[in-house]
Design an enzyme around this catalytic site. Structure first.
Site, PDB file in Angstrom:
ATOM      1  N   ARG A 232      77.070 162.176  52.614  1.00  6.41           N
ATOM      2  CA  ARG A 232      76.253 161.159  51.982  1.00  6.41           C
ATOM      3  C   ARG A 232      74.798 161.589  52.052  1.00  6.41           C
ATOM      4  O   ARG A 232      74.370 162.214  53.020  1.00  6.41           O
ATOM      5  CB  ARG A 232      76.426 159.799  52.678  1.00  6.41           C
ATOM      6  CG  ARG A 232      77.721 159.079  52.326  1.00  6.41           C
ATOM      7  CD  ARG A 232      77.674 158.557  50.903  1.00  6.41           C
ATOM      8  NE  ARG A 232      78.842 157.754  50.550  1.00  6.41           N
ATOM      9  CZ  ARG A 232      79.897 158.201  49.891  1.00  6.41           C
ATOM     10  NH1 ARG A 232      79.962 159.485  49.550  1.00  6.41           N
ATOM     11  NH2 ARG A 232      80.882 157.392  49.571  1.00  6.41           N
ATOM     12  N   GLU A 261      70.657 158.158  43.848  1.00 10.72           N
ATOM     13  CA  GLU A 261      71.439 158.835  42.814  1.00 10.72           C
ATOM     14  C   GLU A 261      71.431 157.997  41.538  1.00 10.72           C
ATOM     15  O   GLU A 261      71.619 156.790  41.607  1.00 10.72           O
ATOM     16  CB  GLU A 261      72.875 159.065  43.298  1.00 10.72           C
ATOM     17  CG  GLU A 261      72.954 160.009  44.489  1.00 10.72           C
ATOM     18  CD  GLU A 261      74.385 160.308  44.935  1.00 10.72           C
ATOM     19  OE1 GLU A 261      75.339 159.814  44.278  1.00 10.72           O
ATOM     20  OE2 GLU A 261      74.551 161.033  45.930  1.00 10.72           O
ATOM     21  N   HIS A 280      76.827 164.854  42.563  1.00  9.80           N
ATOM     22  CA  HIS A 280      77.891 164.149  43.290  1.00  9.80           C
ATOM     23  C   HIS A 280      79.243 164.395  42.617  1.00  9.80           C
ATOM     24  O   HIS A 280      79.958 163.457  42.238  1.00  9.80           O
ATOM     25  CB  HIS A 280      77.598 162.652  43.362  1.00  9.80           C
ATOM     26  CG  HIS A 280      78.278 161.981  44.526  1.00  9.80           C
ATOM     27  ND1 HIS A 280      77.681 160.993  45.278  1.00  9.80           N
ATOM     28  CD2 HIS A 280      79.507 162.156  45.083  1.00  9.80           C
ATOM     29  CE1 HIS A 280      78.499 160.582  46.227  1.00  9.80           C
ATOM     30  NE2 HIS A 280      79.624 161.286  46.129  1.00  9.80           N
TER      31      HIS A 280
END
Length: 324
Positions: A232, A261, A280
């Site tokens: 993370r 993000e 991601h």
């Protein structure tokens, strides 16, 4: 008492789940977007969070009058475990196992990219420049994997297979781990970082791990070391990382996750020649959405049969305990 045909509420995102008919064969299915969740929750027995980025569940929680199980289509549950859910007796399951091998392959790819300077090769090719360079070997290089869950273990196996020396950092220390060798406890994180050529972050986001890679931790790393984050973004203090990269206190970073993000266009990480940025996507190998639904359907069958669910999260720790 478990209903023979339970009502499943699917919280959908931009892309709907595939194979929805496989769920409909086992349950009555409702669909809702985040803004509709509160109206759709009453009477629902199971909540399937297909939109695993949504924060809507906390606000809609007072309307969950029949809920007996929550499943999330991700490995991480940090965005889901708001206090009321954590304190309730409603079990939470995650999608552990879907992303392990793809993420391990991503990590191996980033290690090889750094060692063989492939990112520079691509940059020079775009400039039509012929510039001979020496590269590094990964055989014998030392990797420390922070996080000893299934993803960290898959990473350990992949890196060991190419001849790297692998160690781990986890909640408890131990020796002779089959996938990660010697595992140090989190209290010895900085000592472990000092030994690594590659530091791989594969830990869940918890109170213990949040901001663990700060300026002090980065100062513990070798100047030639690289940081790879597939856990993370909030595991890392981003400004401290930018400073360490700018000053040459570490050699590089491969980052698939970020505190914000999408990564803002203003972030200096985009233009750093020693940084690899991906959006991601490290676990999203072809067919991943199908595998997420298949895991949920398997658990739904277990639920209907009264069998033990797979991947039950310890809501206080924030992850699925090892061996469950």
């Amino acid at each position: 008492m478990i209903s023979p045909n339970p009502t499943v509420l699917v919280l959908e995102g931009e892309v709907p789940p595939p194979q929805i008919a496989s769920i409909e064969r086992l349950a009555d299915v409702r669909h809702a977007r985040a803004a509709e969740l509160a109206d759709a929750l009453p009477g629902a027995e199971i909540l399937f969070l297909w939109d695993f980025w949504s924060d809507a569940v906390a606000a809609a929680w007072p309307y969950a009058d029949s809920l007996r199980w929550v499943h999330i289509a991700s490995a991480g549950v940090d965005r889901l475990l708001f206090p009321d859910l954590a304190a309730s007796d409603v079990p939470v399951t995650n999608s552990r196992g879907v992303f392990d091998e793809p993420i391990a392959e991503y990590v191996l790819g980033m290690v090889l990219c750094f060692a063989k300077d492939l990112h520079t090769t691509l940059r020079l090719q775009g400039q039509r420049r012929w510039q001979h360079r020496e590269t590094e070997t990964v055989t014998g290089a030392r990797a420390v994997v922070v996080g000893t869950g299934p993803i960290g273990r898959a990473v350990g196996r992949r890196l060991t297979a190419v001849g790297m020396k692998v160690g781990g950092v986890g909640r408890t220390g131990r020796t002779g781990d089959p996938d990660l060798g010697d595992v140090r406890p989190f209290t010895e994180l900085h000592e472990a970082l000092a030994e690594a050529d590659y530091v791989v972050l594969a830990a869940p986001l918890t109170d213990l791990t949040r901001d663990m890679i700060d300026a002090v931790a980065l100062a513990s790393m070798r100047p030639a070391a690289r940081l790879i984050n597939v856990g993370r973004g909030q595991l890392v203090v981003e400004k401290a990382l930018v400073d360490a990269l700018t000053d040459g206190r570490i050699a590089g970073a491969a980052l698939d996750v970020f505190a914000t993000e999408p990564l803002p266009a203003s972030s200096p990480l985009w233009e750093m020649p020693n940084v690899l940025v991906s959006p991601h996507m490290s676990g999203d190998a072809a067919g991943w959405r199908d595998r997420l639904v298949e895991l949920f359907v398997d658990n739904l069958g277990r639920y209907r049969d009264g069998s033990a669910l797979r991947n039950v999260v310890d809501k206080q720790r924030g992850y699925v305990p090892r061996g469950t």
